[in-house]
Design a protein around this motif. Structure first.
Motif, mmCIF file in Angstrom:
data_model
loop_
_atom_site.group_PDB
_atom_site.id
_atom_site.type_symbol
_atom_site.label_atom_id
_atom_site.label_comp_id
_atom_site.label_asym_id
_atom_site.label_seq_id
_atom_site.Cartn_x
_atom_site.Cartn_y
_atom_site.Cartn_z
ATOM 1 N N PRO A 334 44.127 15.668 49.528
ATOM 2 C CA PRO A 334 45.262 16.505 49.958
ATOM 3 C C PRO A 334 45.068 17.122 51.341
ATOM 4 O O PRO A 334 46.044 17.257 52.086
ATOM 5 N N GLN A 338 47.556 16.441 54.454
ATOM 6 C CA GLN A 338 48.155 17.541 55.205
ATOM 7 C C GLN A 338 48.150 17.216 56.710
ATOM 8 O O GLN A 338 49.109 17.489 57.420
ATOM 9 N N GLU A 341 50.855 14.764 57.238
ATOM 10 C CA GLU A 341 52.174 15.401 57.233
ATOM 11 C C GLU A 341 52.444 16.147 58.541
ATOM 12 O O GLU A 341 53.566 16.167 59.035
ATOM 13 N N ASN A 380 49.686 9.639 44.253
ATOM 14 C CA ASN A 380 51.026 10.222 44.256
ATOM 15 C C ASN A 380 51.083 11.224 45.413
ATOM 16 O O ASN A 380 50.538 12.316 45.320
ATOM 17 N N ASP A 382 53.346 13.032 46.585
ATOM 18 C CA ASP A 382 54.203 14.209 46.464
ATOM 19 C C ASP A 382 53.770 15.176 45.371
ATOM 20 O O ASP A 382 54.277 16.291 45.287
ATOM 21 N N ALA A 383 52.841 14.744 44.531
ATOM 22 C CA ALA A 383 52.401 15.625 43.431
ATOM 23 C C ALA A 383 51.658 16.823 43.990
ATOM 24 O O ALA A 383 50.822 16.687 44.877
ATOM 25 N N GLU A 384 51.982 17.994 43.478
ATOM 26 C CA GLU A 384 51.290 19.200 43.941
ATOM 27 C C GLU A 384 50.104 19.496 43.044
ATOM 28 O O GLU A 384 50.171 19.348 41.829
ATOM 29 N N GLN A 385 49.011 19.889 43.696
ATOM 30 C CA GLN A 385 47.818 20.280 42.937
ATOM 31 C C GLN A 385 47.502 21.735 43.235
ATOM 32 O O GLN A 385 47.432 22.117 44.400
ATOM 33 N N THR A 405 47.471 25.617 46.865
ATOM 34 C CA THR A 405 48.281 24.560 46.272
ATOM 35 C C THR A 405 48.615 23.566 47.377
ATOM 36 O O THR A 405 49.139 23.942 48.420
ATOM 37 N N LYS A 407 49.747 19.307 48.496
ATOM 38 C CA LYS A 407 50.432 18.095 48.065
ATOM 39 C C LYS A 407 49.506 16.893 48.132
ATOM 40 O O LYS A 407 48.722 16.770 49.067
ATOM 41 N N GLY A 408 49.662 15.991 47.149
ATOM 42 C CA GLY A 408 48.895 14.749 47.146
ATOM 43 C C GLY A 408 47.834 14.755 46.067
ATOM 44 O O GLY A 408 46.989 15.634 46.047
#
Lengths: 422, 347
Positions: A334, A338, A341, A380, A382-385, A405, A407-408
């Motif tokens: 993630p 970032q 993104e 994934n 778009d999945a948030e962790q 939190t 994304k990824g």
């Protein structure tokens, strides 16, 4: 034949210039077909991968797994599991364990523990010198025979340039790859962060860029002289990037990586004495960070984790007294996404820098092409962790993502066609 | 997460609750420290020197590095504020690891200490204690590594204000071992906030830290250039071990280039004042004639030191007390809410 069928995945493999939504069929651990159904056989299991990325499994060129010797910080099982959480299928384990990985017995122990854990494969890096003391050669040939993919002295210094020369000569004799961390110990001695305005303001002893570049210059000249297969581990400076490019122009075969942390943070992160950011190599200036990113985007530089787990107490001290290192496996993917993104890192460059480039260094083939072993990860994006200290997979409590939190997330990790995570 | 040092030392409404660094503090707050110290100077001249501001409070002098002078002035300051004071000299070797340091501090906190005066060889140590170890004990930084020595800097500001009228518009030169000096760093931040026209650091390249100008000062290698038109000259102490670390060739060469002599003093303004945080190495940083001469205010600095430390201790204790009271009130409110809605809680 019965197939694992991965349906509608966005397959990205920069080593083949691939980026397309397609189906993949896997049987007996290998990729049997891409894009078309095999003529014979049935589907044993289907995975709907719509909206997911399918990329080659990530290969880490350097992590501290803490075992043997430091199991209060981490274990091979806990750290390779955390590595899987970010999509790693292979992890090169640095030799600075206790005992040091300078004998076939220790290598065997590491391999057994890793096999038993069953998560990311551990590729041991044996020590170049006995006890990492930088004086006497380790039994390099035996270490290679025992399964070491390469040899390294971690960040431990060589006694002098004479030893470094002999290390390279001996390794070159048997074509053993060496991983070298450029660090002039006399110049970095006592330093705990990048030498620059932040260190001056905080009154912390700095590590000058020349500690890295002087050591690198020496290494490049000896690589040229000895012809050893060399990989430069964990560079942090813009100047090092240029020096490596010049060396390649002159025909010296040399690869290099940078820790992910050096692509994300700069020395300003240390403001406030946050011991989390006490790392080696140190986090450097913004222009260094930009140069490293540019080299990764250009496909010249691999990315390593430099993962180093610690217990709470190791970091709970005034900055200079805290133990260096960051537990980054849980957040690696993630954090990298970032950067993607933000437009600083190209997605394909990230995948290349963590799969094709490291595979090339190790003489492996990690491409997702027909006939190859299926070492891959479904992501994934778009999945948030939500990361909490209590739910981190690494035993290390020094994670930069704790409380965040992001994304990824990894959906599944496959090693030789077998799902080991997710 | 760790926060900026300047914010850790303030209450929500911007009052001092620790005193860790001069960096990031407002001009108003720094001026309040100086004004409060000024008012204590008059009490120091009386026969009965005590004021009851810290009566019933326990102050612990926690010196992980030796310093008789600074420790004594803190001790006197605490006593004149009517506090109970405990002196602990803990060699750093005994607490080399963070864990031991924390254990020591937690033990002292358990003895109901209200304030720790901390000196430590690690930069950021006082900040670490205030943020991670005992946030409810007021921490006064009496010097942390190369980072900060804020009470020394404030007594220097008071000296400049009392002898040159104000800090605003003044040209100040700091001379010598800037690299290792926590005093210089704290002075630079305070001088900048209080409106000094120019801050200069003078020394050889080996004793000027990299990118020092990013702090808002100008670096000079030659006394003749650096002292030109100065209102204030601050000489720093030179430690003998600098010669062993290949930073300087000899004391003699240092004195020749940077030692303050009557001749070099003429580069500055005729009414420039000469300061030194002490203890002085006569004939190394400064010639005796200058140290004892009419432009020297070195001994005044020492006497202002007590007043400044009284001011900072009183202000931090008051801010800390305010925060404790607010916390206690919140707890009472929470308990009341809890008591008023027992059914909801059970449901």
């Amino acid at each position: 034949m019965r197939y694992l069928h991965i349906e509608n995945a966005r397959l990205i493999d920069p080593s083949q210039n691939l980026d397309q939504v397609t189906d993949v069929y896997v049987a007996e651990g290998r990729i049997h077909a891409i894009g078309h159904k095999p003529a014979s056989g049935g589907i044993e299991h289907s995975i709907d991968a719509s909206g997911l990325l399918l990329v080659p499994g990530l290969i880490d060129l350097g992590a501290h797994l803490a075992e043997p010797g430091f199991t209060h910080k981490g274990s091979i099982a806990s750290e390779t599991r955390a590595a899987c959480a970010s999509g790693f299928t292979h992890v090169c384990a640095l030799p600075d364990t206790k005992p040091v990985a300078d004998s076939p017995a220790v290598i065997q122990l590491i391999q057994e523990k890793a096999a038993k854990a069953g998560f990311a494969k551990v590729l041991p890096l044996g020590a170049l010198t006995q006890g990492l003391a930088g004086e006497q050669l380790a039994s390099m040939f035996s270490l290679r025979e025992a399964g070491c993919v390469a040899l390294s002295n971690a960040r431990a210094p060589f006694k002098d340039s004479y030893v470094l020369r002999r290390v390279m000569e001996y390794a070159a004799t048997y074509d053993i790859p060496v991983f070298l961390n450029p660090d002039d110990a006399a110049l970095s001695d006592g330093g705990c962060m990048h030498e620059g305005p932040t260190a001056t303001r905080l009154g912390l002893t700095g590590i000058p860029q020349t500690a890295e570049t002087i050591a690198l210059a020496q290494m490049l000249l000896l690589v040229e002289q000895t012809g050893v297969r060399a990989h430069i581990s964990q560079i942090s400076c813009a100047r090092s990037v240029r020096m490596l490019a010049q060396a390649r122009e002159q025909g010296i075969r040399v690869s290099a990586d940078t820790p992910l942390a050096n692509l994300i943070y700069t020395d300003e992160a240390v403001t406030g004495y946050n011991s989390q950011f006490n790392v080696q190599p140190p986090l450097r200036s913004e222009s260094d960070r930009q140069a490293l990113l540019a080299a990764v985007n250009a496909g010249e530089l691999a990315i390593s984790s430099n993962h180093r787990p610690h217990e709470v107490a190791a970091k709970k001290a005034p900055f200079a007294d805290a133990e260096p290192g960051m537990s980054i496996f849980d957040g690696f993917l993630p954090l990298a996404l970032q950067l993607v993104e933000r437009g600083e890192l190209e997605l394909s460059a990230f995948i290349r820098a963590t799969s094709a480039l490291p595979a090339q260094v190790l003489g492996q083939n990690q491409s997702l092409s027909e006939g190859n072993w299926f070492n891959a990860v479904l992501i994934n994006p778009d999945a948030e962790q939500s990361f909490r200290r209590s739910t981190l997979l690494s035993k290390g409590r020094n994670s930069p993502v704790a409380g965040k939190t992001l994304k990824g997330a990894v959906n599944a990790v496959f090693i030789d066609g077998r799902k080991v995570f997710g | 997460m760790t926060t900026d040092p300047s914010q850790v030392q303030l209450t929500a409404d911007g009052r001092l609750k620790h005193f860790l660094t001069t960096e990031g503090l407002s001009r108003e707050l720094l001026t309040e420290i100086l004004d409060t110290a000024d008012s204590f100077i008059s009490t120091q001249e009386r026969d009965v020197k005590k004021v009851p501001l810290l009566r019933g409070k326990t102050v612990v002098n926690l010196f992980f590095e030796n310093s008789t002078r600074t420790r004594s002035t803190f001790e006197l300051a605490a006593k004149r504020l009517s506090a109970d004071i405990l002196n602990l000299d803990i060699a750093k070797s005994a607490t080399a690891k963070g864990e031991t340091l924390m254990d020591t501090l937690w033990n002292l906190e358990a003895m109901y200490s209200d304030m720790f005066v901390v000196r430590h060889a690690d930069s950021g140590a006082a900040h670490f204690i205030a943020e991670h170890v005992t946030p409810n004990v007021a921490i006064i930084n009496a010097g942390d590594g190369r980072h900060a020595h804020p009470t020394q800097a404030m007594l220097d500001m008071l000296t400049i204000r009392r002898h040159q009228g104000s800090i605003e518009g003044k040209i100040v030169a700091i001379v010598g071992d800037i690299l290792h000096s926590r005093v210089a760093r704290s002075q630079i931040h305070a001088l900048r906030t209080l409106g000094a026209a120019e801050i200069r650091v003078i020394g050889p390249g080996t004793l000027l830290p990299r990118d020092i100008e990013a702090l808002g000062c100008k670096a000079y290698y030659r006394m003749e250039d650096g002292l030109k038109d100065c209102d204030v000259i601050i000489m720093l102490r030179l430690q003998k071990e600098r010669m062993q670390n290949a930073l300087l060739p000899s004391e003699g060469e240092f004195f020749k280039l940077y030692g303050l002599t009557e001749e070099k003093l003429t580069y500055a303004k005729p009414d420039a004042i000469v300061m030194h945080p002490g203890p002085i190495n006569r004939g190394v940083e400064i010639e005796s004639n200058v140290a004892d001469g009419p432009q020297s205010v070195i001994l005044n600095q020492v006497s202002y030191g007590i007043a400044v430390r009284m001011a900072v201790m009183a202000m931090a204790m008051s801010g800390q007390q305010q925060e404790r009271n607010e916390l206690a009130e919140q707890n009472i409110e929470q308990n009341n809410e809890h008591n008023n809605e027992p059914d909801q809680e059970e449901a």
